[in-house]
Structure formats: structure tokens, C-alpha cells
Design a protein around this motif. Sequence first.
Motif, short mmCIF file in Angstrom:
data_model
loop_
_atom_site.label_atom_id
_atom_site.label_comp_id
_atom_site.label_asym_id
_atom_site.label_seq_id
_atom_site.Cartn_x
_atom_site.Cartn_y
_atom_site.Cartn_z
N PRO A 1 -17.84 11.33 -13.23
CA PRO A 1 -16.42 11.45 -13.55
C PRO A 1 -15.66 10.16 -13.24
O PRO A 1 -16.15 9.31 -12.50
N TYR A 2 -14.49 10.03 -13.83
CA TYR A 2 -13.64 8.86 -13.63
C TYR A 2 -13.29 8.73 -12.15
O TYR A 2 -12.69 9.63 -11.56
N VAL A 3 -13.73 7.63 -11.55
CA VAL A 3 -13.54 7.43 -10.11
C VAL A 3 -13.07 6.00 -9.87
O VAL A 3 -13.57 5.07 -10.50
N PHE A 4 -12.11 5.82 -8.99
CA PHE A 4 -11.72 4.49 -8.54
C PHE A 4 -12.62 4.13 -7.35
O PHE A 4 -12.69 4.87 -6.38
N HIS A 5 -13.27 2.98 -7.46
CA HIS A 5 -14.14 2.55 -6.37
C HIS A 5 -13.33 1.88 -5.27
O HIS A 5 -12.42 1.09 -5.56
N ASN A 6 -13.68 2.15 -4.04
CA ASN A 6 -13.08 1.49 -2.87
C ASN A 6 -11.56 1.38 -3.00
O ASN A 6 -10.99 0.30 -2.98
N THR A 7 -10.92 2.52 -3.15
CA THR A 7 -9.50 2.51 -3.43
C THR A 7 -8.65 2.89 -2.23
O THR A 7 -7.43 2.76 -2.26
N MET A 8 -9.27 3.39 -1.17
CA MET A 8 -8.47 3.80 -0.01
C MET A 8 -9.28 3.73 1.28
O MET A 8 -10.48 3.46 1.25
N TYR B 1 -7.10 -4.73 1.70
CA TYR B 1 -7.65 -4.27 0.41
C TYR B 1 -9.17 -4.49 0.36
O TYR B 1 -9.91 -3.67 -0.18
N GLY B 2 -9.62 -5.58 0.94
CA GLY B 2 -11.04 -5.93 0.85
C GLY B 2 -11.96 -5.05 1.67
O GLY B 2 -13.17 -5.08 1.46
N VAL B 3 -11.41 -4.28 2.59
CA VAL B 3 -12.28 -3.44 3.44
C VAL B 3 -12.04 -1.95 3.20
O VAL B 3 -12.39 -1.11 4.04
N ARG B 4 -11.44 -1.64 2.04
CA ARG B 4 -11.28 -0.21 1.72
C ARG B 4 -12.66 0.39 1.47
O ARG B 4 -13.52 -0.24 0.84
N THR B 5 -12.86 1.59 1.92
CA THR B 5 -14.22 2.13 1.96
C THR B 5 -14.44 3.35 1.07
O THR B 5 -15.58 3.72 0.81
N MET B 6 -13.38 4.00 0.64
CA MET B 6 -13.57 5.30 -0.01
C MET B 6 -13.26 5.24 -1.52
O MET B 6 -12.27 4.65 -1.93
N ALA C 1 -17.05 11.68 -4.91
CA ALA C 1 -15.90 10.80 -4.79
C ALA C 1 -15.92 9.96 -3.52
O ALA C 1 -15.08 9.09 -3.34
N GLY C 2 -16.87 10.21 -2.64
CA GLY C 2 -16.86 9.49 -1.36
C GLY C 2 -15.94 10.22 -0.41
O GLY C 2 -14.97 10.87 -0.82
#
Lengths: 600, 135
Positions: free
Chosen positions: A472-479, A507-512, A552-553
Amino acid sequence: MKITTTIVMSVFIVLGLACLAIAEDAKPYDIEISVGGSMNDLDETDGGRVAEYDSTVDKNANWILGGKVSYTLDKVAFDAYGEYLDGDDQAYGANLDLSRILMLETDYLRFFHRLDHDNLNHLLASLARSGQGATLYHTDFNASDNYGITRSEWKSQAKLNVPMVPGLSFTFNHRFEERKGMDQARTMSKCSSCHVVGVSKDISETTNEWNPSVNYRMGPISMNYDFSYRSFNSGSDVPENLYFQAQNPGAAPGTNADFGARLQYDQDDGSLPFSRTADSEKWSHKIKVKADLPADNKVNLSYVYSKATNNDSDDGGSALYGDAGKELSVDYWALNGGWHWKVNKAMAFTLKGKYQDMDGSEVGVDVNDITDVISGTSQTYADFLGEDFDFRRQSAYDEDEYSLDAKFAWKILKDLKLKLGYELEYLDRENAEYHHVVDDTTTQKFSIGSKWRPMMGLRVSADYEFTFVDDPYVFHNTMCPSWDEAQALGFAPGTYSVDSWYSKYVYGVRTMNRSNQPETVNDIRIKTCWMATDKINTNVHMHYKIAENSDAGGSDWEQDMFNGGLNVMYTPTAKLGINFGYNYFYDKYEAMFCSAFYNG
Amino acid sequence: MGGQNDKYEYETEAHTFYVGANANPIPKLDLSGVLSFTKGTANIHDLDFSGDPFTLAVNGRTDDYSFTYINGSEEYSDLEYVMWELELTGNYSITEQLGLTVNWLYSEYQDQEEYVYGELDGKTWSLSSFVTYRF
């Protein structure tokens, strides 16, 4: 308003006098005129929801004027209607049929829609220390304004069946929509979302849609060409906001200019426009061919091409939003095909296929250069980094989609019908890597349904559908930035330097990963209609859906939805009817929530 | 730095009930009425942050942060309203050509949890009457 009322009343009076004259003749005419009035009262606090679509209740009284005319003689038929309650509540329409050769139809509707006013008072997140300025606050510059839009729509259609060429017809549709009124525009002020402001914005928008088409049927084959042009024009206000002076909140006003080197715009850029609504247009061409083939087979094939353009994106840049430098557009084309086969009296099979391609403009955005230098140096941040902040935007619209849909219907028994379905859709996103989303998504849907009449007066239908989506449509490392990862990269808590980039340490260390799209969906619907006696008719309906995404993580995303209801109609005598019903709606989402704190 | 809530719920519920009737008690007179009631609620549940208040020192200045207000969003996001609507209509055919219609509409919206648009309470009524002449 008085002029409008006078004109409308005059029209009805003239119409009435004309009707009296016409009524002397026989009865090819049917004429009806209504005249009356209304007394109203409205008691509300902050705009209120009680009369969301009613403009008349604001007045103590209003006229009610209405009328209908119909005329039929030989092969000519004409009818018209009109209703006027006030300037913002009107409806008119007319039809003319000349021997089924030329048919004209027009309808006009105007109504008022009250809009909400966000008082911004809920923006309360703040520092814990008392006496400090809040980290998030707001200003509503037009707190006492009420918002609302008057929407008018005028739709017309003309159809010409060419008598000399049987099967040939031309159709012309036109739609004009106007939205006028006032709405609230909001923007962020200061350096980020620390300060939100609201201002009133006059709305004046029009949409014009022209749609000619030609149809030709020759025996078992019919063809259609359809052209459409739609333009949207906004004459609405473009509000402006004077942004705050760049200022380190920890320093005395005017003593720290360092923030100026870090901000794209501030008070020195003067008032800047925001909440712009772009003019746009869309062209489309559609060609469709249908054929009835032997042995109860039907096939159809269609091709669609369209282009939608933002006509204002080449208007030049601003410190606020940069310069795209050209009109942006989205090109779309699609090929559709379908086959329907009535196998026998009890079975039918349908197959549909589709391919579509969408391409959005790729654009280089020229970002306003920051001229302030880093405190204590002669360098701007662009100099310091060795690159400016211009960027190339790859369109998220760029995608290819393939789909296939098969359905089978079978009348197993006289009172029992069964249907089976399978749908497959494959979506390929061409610029997924630039938008940090999944590359491609495959969706499969399996469905089974039935319609059953177990006894006289009782009908039951039940449908179940299972959907499986990979991925499914997922944003990677967005939060959810990782504090540990930020420190591992070298960020020292409680320190600050010119190297403390949010892009690296926040922003660079967002994990979920996050998504609100399901990986699996179970959807079930049941409906019954029961005529208990010749005087009691009931129906019960139920819809339950559970959707999940465990891909989704973090924790899973889930949705539970239920909608059910009962309606009863009781007619004890021919002169009395009673009906009542109840509907229950329940919807629950479960998701993960992360919030990062930003220090001014 | 920030807070994390592994699972929170957003729940919406709506109940709608209506009852209506139409009658023709005497020749030439039609009466109808509809009463509808809607109650809607929406709430965030289990919104909580695992982090504790903390202090951040930047350039010698100390800022104290707390999740107190963000946890409050659970309450800010509550919605609850009740809506009533009653409409009564009567049509009387005075003659074959002339008819009289009388309509009364009452509507009330009770906003029981103020949301971002302020308190949206309101009530309205309108009494309408018109004559219709058919030629």
C-alpha cells in the motif's frame, strides 16, 4: 437586492397575466403560480450549523414566488419552472422538445453555504515555564467576520438528432459555476509554524465547461466522440501577510541578526501574498466504439486524452514560494476495453481492462536567494554549503496503471442469484524515490455476492469483498526522529552550532513509515427488504468493514467501520402513512502518533 | 527530541432517528410531518506521550518543554452535537384551481463540545404560507 426582487416579481406578474390569457384556450397548457411569504427567526452564536444551507432565515421575512408552465401540442413540448425565495435562494429551468429532433434543456440553481470560522484558539502548545512566550500562538485579524459562499450553477444541454441521417446526433453541454463570498485564509508567520494568522479573503471564482459531442449508430455499431474544455478563473483576493522580523527568541530584539541568514523571508521582504488560487484549464478528447456481436456478445473500446494546466505558475516568483518559471500541466491518456457475454439465460460474464498513463511537468524551482550573511562571517549559508537552495521537483503524478476486472453472474435457482468478481490493479509510480513512497502497488479484490428471495415478500442480498494490497501507499521514514541516532551522528544535546541542521539531526533520523492506506480490507454488506403484511414494509441494512496495515512500521494502522439501520413503513389505511427509522454509524481508526519538539 | 504514542484511537459515532407521517383526514386536506434527531460524537482515546518533560539549553539559555498541552489535544479534539428538526406541512385545496400550503420548520443544533470553530449552537424556525393557482 430590491432591484432583483422587483424584477422577479414583475416576471411572475407578467407570467400570471399571460397565463390568464392563455387559459381561455383549450388545455394544451398546464400552468401553476404560487405566491406567499415566510416569517423566520435565527438564533445562533458563532455562525452556527443550524442553517448551513439556508439564506432566508437571516431575514425576518421573505417572499415565496414560484411557477410552472407546461405546453404540449402535436410534437412540440415545452415546460418551465421557477422558484424565488431570496437573492441567494433561486431555481429556474426549462425544457423544449421539437419533434424529438431538437431538444433543449437548461437549469439554474443558486444557494448560500455558511462556512466555519476557525478562531485559532486551540493552538495552545507552549513552553512549560510560566512567563515565557508561547512556542505556538496565533492572531485572527478578522475575528468578527462571518464566512459564506453563494454558489450558482447554470447547466444547459442541446441535442440534435439529424433527420436526414438516422443514427447521427450532436450534443452540446455547457456548465457555468460561480462561487462568490468570503472565506478564511490562514498562513504561518514568524520562522515556522510558531505563529498562525487568519484573515478574511473575498472569493470570486468561475468555472466554464464546454462539452460538444457527436454520436453515430450504424446497425450494431455505435461511435461517439466527446470533446471537453473547462476553464477555472479566480478573481478572488490574494491576501498578504507581513512576516515577523527574523529574531532569535533568546536574544534581545534587534541584537541578533543571525536568524536573517537562515530564513527565506521575513519582515524585510515586505508584505507577501499567500493563499493564491491559480487559474487553470483542462482539455479532453474521448473516442468510444461499441458493438453488439452475434451470440449475445457486446464489446466496447475507448480512448481518452486530457491535459490540465495551471495557468498561473509562470507568473514569476516571490520570496515566499520561489519561481517555477513555466505553466505546469498534467497529461493523461487511457485505453479502456470491455467484453460482455450473456452465456445463456442464467449466466453472464463481463471482462474489463484499462491502461492509463499520467505525466506531470518536471520543474526547476528558483528559490529566492538569502543575502544575509552568517553572523561573524562574510558568507551566506549558500556560500557556506557551496550550493543554493534551488531544487528540481519531479511530479508525483507520473504513473502508469494497469487494471483488469472480471465478473461472473449466475442465476442458480429461480429465486437465487450469485455473482463472483476479481479485480487486479497494478500501479507504477515513476518518481517514487523522490517522494519517499513505495514504487509500485498491486491491488487484488475478490468478491462474492448473492440475491435471494426465500419467500414471497422477503428479499435478502449479501456481498463480501476481500482486498489485498501489496504494497500500500506508504511514506518512508516520515515520522519519529530517533534521539539516539541524532546523537550517534554527532549532535550533542544542549549545544548549538551552524552544523546543527534539522535536515540531518531531525528529518534525517526519522525512523517510522506511515500510511493511512490498508494492506487488507474485509468488507461485508447485508440488506433485507421484508413486506411483513400488505400494510407493513421494512428494510434492514448493515455494512461492516475492517481494514489493516501491518506494513507501516511502528504499530499497525487499523480501521473499523460499521453502519446499520432499520426503516419501517406502516400504512394502516389509504389515508394514513407512518414511517420511522434508525441509523447507527461507527468508525474507529487506530494509528501511531509522534511529535517532535523544535527549539525556535 | 519529542514524544511518541504507539497507538491512539480516533472514534466517531452517529445515531440518527426519524419518524414521519402523512395523512388525508378529510377530502382536500393533506397533512405531513417529519421529526428527526441526530447525535454525533468524535473522540481521541489513549493519546499519550511516553517522554517526560525535559530541558534544552541553547546558547546559554534554558528552555523547559512539557507534553502537558499536547496531551490535552485528546480533550481539544472531542466533538459532540445534537441536532433536532421538525417540519409540519399542510395542503388544502380550496377549489380545484386554488390551493393553500402552510409549512412550519424548526431546527436546533446543540454544540456540546466546543471545537475549533467556536460554539456552533443555534436554533431557527420559519413559518411559510403560499397560495397556488392552477390555470
